[in-house]
Design an enzyme around this catalytic site. Structure first.
Site, PDB file in Angstrom:
ATOM      1  N   GLY A 179       0.831  -1.200   0.000  1.00 31.37           N
ATOM      2  CA  GLY A 179       0.000   0.000   0.000  1.00 31.37           C
ATOM      3  C   GLY A 179       0.864   1.247   0.000  1.00 31.37           C
ATOM      4  N   GLU A 180       0.359   2.321   0.591  1.00 30.63           N
ATOM      5  CA  GLU A 180       1.056   3.619   0.702  1.00 30.63           C
ATOM      6  C   GLU A 180       1.121   4.372  -0.625  1.00 30.63           C
ATOM      7  OE1 GLU A 180       5.015   3.200   2.277  1.00 30.63           O
ATOM      8  OE2 GLU A 180       4.357   2.188   4.095  1.00 30.63           O
ATOM      9  N   GLY A 181       0.855   3.677  -1.741  1.00 33.46           N
ATOM     10  CA  GLY A 181       1.055   4.244  -3.075  1.00 33.46           C
ATOM     11  C   GLY A 181       2.302   3.683  -3.743  1.00 33.46           C
TER      12      GLY A 181
END
Lengths: 370, 370
Positions: free
Chosen positions: A334-336
């Site tokens: 996640g997080e980008g």
């Protein structure tokens, strides 16, 4: 709640909250520009390579042309919007990490030590960190404060948030997008941070698609069999207790969603309204995108799926939106982080279109006509 | 010819050509450094993310640690070596483009207008263009001249090249790698240009793996059904006329190969000998890598497959070498375009390992032990 929402048009009154901002944003979304796409395709076909030999890179450049209404789009300012929020459902033992990790990771983002910071720097994107609903006070000049509340409520006992908060989280996402657009933004990536947030994401997929909970619920950050059972049980209970309306994405968000997920839906709507390509990350970002495209189906055309997450349930959403991910690198952070890698490929596609020589320019012979 | 070759050791006398350079290079190749890999893995496990959540990025960083004997490898100088050569077999009508396109594209590379130039710039790699055997005089200060001959002979009528030329092409590849290493090189990508060169590549796969010609022969730059039939026919005839020895990669190269393919095999051997990660491009580059790994099986450990080519037969080679490609973007241009994108992902992996904060550094709580 939510009974007044029309799925595609989304003109609605939710209690006393008039969702004007969301309505206006959705109304701005238009189909891609056919002319720009045709011109981009024509140019791809005279560049010094066999026709269509760059495959997805050519397709992406044409999509970005259609999105931006520019047959030779230029990507200069790259932005990743990483939204953080907490989730009351962690009480049910659905995550391998304690809730305090959410604010700790927000500070890690701000100091530049997280995965998304490394990959953001690698691809030349600025990372914008947003507190959408962390269950602690987090303050820093480099943190955008759009806190809707201190975490959602435990969705196994009632709605995760109020209908007004659902609207507010999406509006905040649109606002963040528009603020960053003013600073300079040619492509936006989405990202998330929130301990427990695969749980509401799985609940959203199950609520909207009707898939069995077991088929869309995975191990998140890496839970064991017992915690996975607890997670499935919590999602089933939340769906039973709240009865979200599958035809009403705002109702789904309010009852089994999260503030960062609503915010990410808003980023997608904002990007589509402002004719900007939006590169979505993995499971949680895609849940946000799913809510956005259920509200505004045209938004699908503005989305580029960066990667195929390890998390089961991700593919179900991508298929519903008709999206094929660029990468399949066994990632689930996640997080980008996936979006960052995807943005670099999107940028590469526009450089191919713009910078490659044509057969005529380069004095290269074309294919022999049979 | 080639009867004295031992596949793994490759101590051989070919006619009067003593392949000392190749032998010495192969002898330098050692297994990956287990200690560096263990240290890299230990560091990945304390970085601020759930364990293994960056999937292939983590695996790549560990592989590069093992390759370079450095538990925190740094990639600064990125190089793509694009080798050009012509093929006598084009007389058989196997390509959609005339042979003059090979030198035209070499000049396009030198001027910076080709796909590989755009993607090389995008990922910050310098592109080194090598004339391995173009059937015309091409001269420029930015072109490396390692011309073995003016194109190969038509392999349907006899060997594509002499055994001495096969050895020379591999040696030249090793030389180019070593010359670039002296200038600064932390990762190398391979690329090719040569009208008709999917034909010898398919012949190499068929000769070495024993697969049916139809199963490893595709449409290259985009030929029609009639030309595909002619291509399959030409490959079958070349295999029948020349009877390459599947256990002797140099014999295969000489009888049904190409100068740029031999050169690319040399680049792979040079990279492995000098403990450098080598990111291979698509079908033709992989045929070169296949020859290299048949000569020196340990070289496999140094190879990273960048992408899955559209060209059928590519997967057959990757499976034989035990390689899983990073990308699947429907590309079939060659030149090193897939390798360029792959290099960026490899670089990203080393940055993750080096730049991410640890749980201790960032004051982030670790997973709850169950």
């Amino acid at each position: 709640m939510g009974s007044g929402i029309c799925r595609a048009g989304a003109y609605a009154v939710l209690g006393r909250v008039i969702m004007q901002k969301i309505r206006e944003t959705i109304d701005q979304i238009e189909p891609l520009d056919e002319r720009a796409m045709r011109l981009a395709k024509e140019r791809q076909d005279i560049l010094t390579k066999p026709k269509e030999s760059l495959g997805v890179l050519e397709d992406l450049s044409i999509q970005v042309a259609g999105i931006t209404r520019n047959s030779m789009p230029k990507i200069r300012d790259k932005v990743i919007i990483t939204m953080a929020g907490d989730h009351g459902v962690v009480e049910e033992g659905v995550s391998a990490y304690p809730q305090e990790v959410t604010p700790q990771m927000v500070y890690n983002f701000i100091r530049g030590g997280a995965g998304i910071n490394v990959l953001g720097r690698h691809v030349g994107a600025r990372v914008v960190v947003v507190d959408m609903g962390v269950a602690a006070d987090v303050e820093h000049q480099n943190l955008l404060n759009k806190k809707v509340d201190y975490g959602t409520k435990n969705m196994t006992k009632g709605p995760a948030m109020s209908s007004g908060q659902a609207v507010r989280s999406i509006e905040a996402g649109i606002e963040v997008f528009e603020e960053e657009l003013r600073k300079g933004l040619d492509v936006v990536g989405t990202g998330d941070m929130g301990i427990g947030n695969t749980t509401p994401s799985s609940a959203i997929v199950a609520a909207i698609t009707g898939e069995k909970v077991e088929r869309v619920t995975g191990r998140g950050t890496g839970i064991d069999d017992a915690a996975l059972k607890a997670k499935v049980r919590a999602i089933k209970k939340a769906l039973k207790v709240n009865q979200p309306d599958p035809n009403d994405p705002l109702d789904v968000l309010a009852k089994v969603g999260g503030f960062e997920i609503g915010g990410l839906a808003g980023v997608v709507l904002g990007a589509a309204a402002h004719r900007t390509p939006v590169v979505i990350d993995g499971f949680i970002s895609t849940a946000g995108a799913l809510l956005a495209t259920e509200l505004a189906p045209l938004a699908k055309q503005y989305i580029i799926a960066s990667h195929n997450s390890v998390e089961i349930g991700h593919r179900v959403m991508l298929e519903r939106m008709g999206l094929r991910p660029l990468l399949d690198l066994n990632m689930r952070l996640g997080e980008g982080t996936g979006a960052a890698l995807g943005i670099s490929i999107v940028e590469a596609s526009t450089k191919i279109l713009k910078e490659m020589a044509t057969f005529a320019d380069a004095g290269v012979s074309e294919a022999i006509e049979e």
